[in-house]
Design an enzyme around this catalytic site. Structure first.
Site, PDB file in Angstrom:
ATOM      1  N   LYS A  13       0.835  -1.214   0.000  1.00 52.45           N
ATOM      2  CA  LYS A  13       0.000   0.000   0.000  1.00 52.45           C
ATOM      3  C   LYS A  13       0.866   1.259   0.000  1.00 52.45           C
ATOM      4  CE  LYS A  13      -2.168  -0.863   3.893  1.00 52.45           C
ATOM      5  NZ  LYS A  13      -1.528  -2.132   4.257  1.00 52.45           N
ATOM      6  N   ARG A  88      -9.918   1.112   9.020  1.00 52.29           N
ATOM      7  CA  ARG A  88      -9.484  -0.250   9.351  1.00 52.29           C
ATOM      8  C   ARG A  88     -10.546  -1.008  10.118  1.00 52.29           C
ATOM      9  NH1 ARG A  88      -3.628   0.533   9.140  1.00 52.29           N
ATOM     10  NH2 ARG A  88      -2.427  -1.237   9.790  1.00 52.29           N
ATOM     11  N   ARG A 127      11.904  -5.748   5.451  1.00 54.21           N
ATOM     12  CA  ARG A 127      11.797  -4.419   4.837  1.00 54.21           C
ATOM     13  C   ARG A 127      12.400  -3.296   5.695  1.00 54.21           C
ATOM     14  NH1 ARG A 127       5.258  -3.097   4.848  1.00 54.21           N
ATOM     15  NH2 ARG A 127       5.075  -2.822   7.089  1.00 54.21           N
ATOM     16  N   ARG A 161      10.895  -0.812  11.033  1.00 59.12           N
ATOM     17  CA  ARG A 161       9.813  -0.564  11.975  1.00 59.12           C
ATOM     18  C   ARG A 161       9.849  -1.528  13.144  1.00 59.12           C
ATOM     19  NH1 ARG A 161       4.387   0.037   8.447  1.00 59.12           N
ATOM     20  NH2 ARG A 161       3.605  -0.956  10.341  1.00 59.12           N
ATOM     21  N   ARG A 172      -1.050  -8.590  13.312  1.00 62.29           N
ATOM     22  CA  ARG A 172      -1.522  -7.553  12.380  1.00 62.29           C
ATOM     23  C   ARG A 172      -2.329  -8.170  11.238  1.00 62.29           C
ATOM     24  NH1 ARG A 172       4.078  -5.074  11.170  1.00 62.29           N
ATOM     25  NH2 ARG A 172       3.009  -3.730   9.681  1.00 62.29           N
TER      26      ARG A 172
END
Ligand code: AMP
Length: 214
Positions: A13, A88, A127, A161, A172
């Site tokens: 996203k 969400r 990432r 992160r 998540r």
């Protein structure tokens, strides 16, 4: 143009929203980025959100709704925006509808980036992003051309992160399936729901997206 991007963590996203921001001149509104900035600044909201985010759970709806409503009122949103990570939950989707109606605005497109859950853990745990410009990289799938140097801005500082670890990712993903996916029927009823294949190459996903946006 006002657009909502849906997809589980790792679907791409943020990457796609940054590209659309450049090509369509509309601003990316990532509630995750906004919350991380609040945490870094040590604000009241940041203090409330920090532990919840580190556990991979969702921050209470009222805090998020107030944050996004203020953001949409800012000058840079007047030509449109891409909502990345919001809404969400069903209450967030309903609050967004009411908030936009009050401001005389409407959503033009709702796009789900469809991916396989199993691949997401690998994508997320590797990432990292450039501190200077936010460009996203991956240890295996998308390394900078020169090790330690951002392709886009030449920056040399990168961040991973705190919530991008295997345990938090599964919480998540669960939050996405239990609390976010049920919103799709709300947008289907409005005839707004569209999808792209998020397992394709990054450029191919952008092409699919541009085809939908026209
Ligand atoms: P993201 O960067 O979108 O993956 O979001 C990171 C974390 O921020 C999430 O795991 C949640 O803890 C929190 N968060 C971001 N957006 C929302 C939202 N719309 N509602 C509730 N929590 C959110």
């Amino acid at each position: 143009m006002k657009l909502i991007l849906f997809g589980p963590p790792g679907a791409g996203k943020g990457t796609q929203a940054r590209r659309l921001q450049e090509t369509h001149g509309i601003v990316q509104l990532s509630t995750g980025d906004m919350l991380r900035a609040e945490v870094d600044s040590g604000s009241e909201l940041g203090l409330q959100a920090k532990e919840i985010m580190e556990a991979g759970q969702l921050v209470p709806d009222d805090l998020i709704i107030a944050m996004i409503s203020d953001r949409i009122d800012q000058e840079d949103c007047k030509d449109g925006f891409i909502l990345d990570g919001f809404p969400r939950t069903k209450p967030q989707a309903e609050a967004l509808g009411a908030m936009l109606a009050e401001k005389g605005l409407d959503i033009d497109h709702v796009i789900e980036i469809k991916v396989d859950d199993d691949a997401m853990v690998k994508r997320i745990t590797g990432r990292f992003s450039c501190d200077g410009c936010g460009a996203g990289y991956h240890d295996e799938f998308q390394k900078p051309k020169k090790d330690g140097v951002c392709d886009q801005c030449g920056g040399t500082e990168f961040t991973r992160r705190a919530d991008d670890n295997a345990e938090t990712v599964s919480v998540r993903l669960q939050a996405y399936h239990e609390q976010t996916s049920p919103i799709f029927s709300y947008y289907k009823e409005k005839g707004l729901m569209e999808e792209v294949d998020g397992m394709a190459e990054i450029d191919a996903v952008t092409e699919q997206m541009n085809a939908l946006l026209g």
